[in-house]
Motif scaffolding. Structure first.
Motif: not given
Length: 286
Positions: A102, A107, A57, A61, A110-111
């Motif tokens: 994943l 992700e 991550k 990510v 969400k960020y």
């Protein structure tokens, strides 16, 4: 891994993660360490999985999220995008490592949702910009970002709390505190105004609903700096020789009154003393 994936097939990343997942079979079969009763795996396997996921991550990510955010900001200003192949990293199939899924798209969503919400609470004037960025993110990358639904304002809000923080000195100079009503009332209306502005608990509540609780930390910092500056000026003012002379004179007078049995300080003398202090304050520029 992130840079190489921009210029190669997405399957390359999954092959690398599969290689990272190979040690899990060995870690699961370790016999000299007790297994967890509920999961049936060893603590070393859980630690290895958390280590791989955290670094994935952070190193894979995280840069993707930052690059997409930068690309959206440039797109709203009419500039050229960062990288044309970022979309393939979003629409690609989820990655699997150490029996854990994943989803890069989830992700990133969400960020961006968390970042946009935090920045909107700090400055509500930028909400239109972030609304446009959400629309571009959906059109360019297929990201479905939730609207934070922050209120645009309130009709009975009165003075905005953020306007007070921007110029706290003017607020202190222009408002008086009503101890009975527990509110701040404007001393005199502005030119052409037919009413006085007020600030009370309802106004603060409406401002917090509009801007979010993120303004509390900003308010603490602004008030702390203001108090520190005022106490510094007060210390310098008391250190002035003229002020010390006035205080010494009043102290000697009150001490003489105590010797004759009078322990009260007359209001008339206090009023005269306040006028002298105010005149001294004006002369000193404080």
């Amino acid at each position: 891994l992130y840079q190489s994936n921009l210029n190669s097939a997405v399957s390359h990343t999954q092959l690398v993660l599969t290689a990272f997942s190979d040690p899990e079979r060995i870690l699961k079969q370790v016999r000299h360490i007790d297994r967890d009763v509920q999961t049936g795996v060893t603590p070393c396997f859980i630690g290895y999985r958390n280590f791989v996921l955290s670094h994935l991550k952070e190193e894979y990510v995280g840069p993707i999220c930052q690059m997409i955010e930068t690309d959206l900001r440039l797109a709203t200003s009419g500039a050229k995008g960062v990288h044309s192949r970022l979309r393939k990293l979003i629409i690609s199939t989820p990655l699997y490592v150490c029996q854990t899924k994943l989803d890069v798209k989830s992700e990133v969503e969400k960020y961006l949702e968390r970042t946009f919400y935090d920045l909107c609470t700090l400055n509500l004037n930028d909400c239109n910009t972030y609304t446009e960025m959400r629309s571009i993110a959906n059109e360019r990358y297929g990201l479905n970002l939730a609207d934070p639904y922050l209120p645009d304002g309130s009709l009975d809000q009165g003075v905005d709390f953020m306007d007070i923080l921007r110029d706290l000195d003017s607020f202190i100079a222009q408002y008086n505190y009503n101890l009975i009503e527990q509110s701040f009332v404007e001393r005199r209306p502005e030119r052409g105004a037919k009413y006085l502005n007020t600030m009370n608990i309802k106004c603060l509540s409406a401002s917090f609903k509009q801007h979010g609780l993120g303004v509390v930390s900003s308010a603490v910092n602004v008030c702390y700096k203001l108090l520190a500056r005022k106490f510094q000026l007060l210390t310098e003012f008391f250190a002035d020789d003229n002020m010390n002379s006035l205080l010494s004179r009043e102290f000697r007078w009150f001490d003489n009154q105590k010797n004759v049995g009078n322990n009260t300080y007359p209001f008339a003398r206090a009023s005269i003393f306040a006028q002298e202090v105010k005149k001294l304050e004006v002369d000193s520029g404080n």
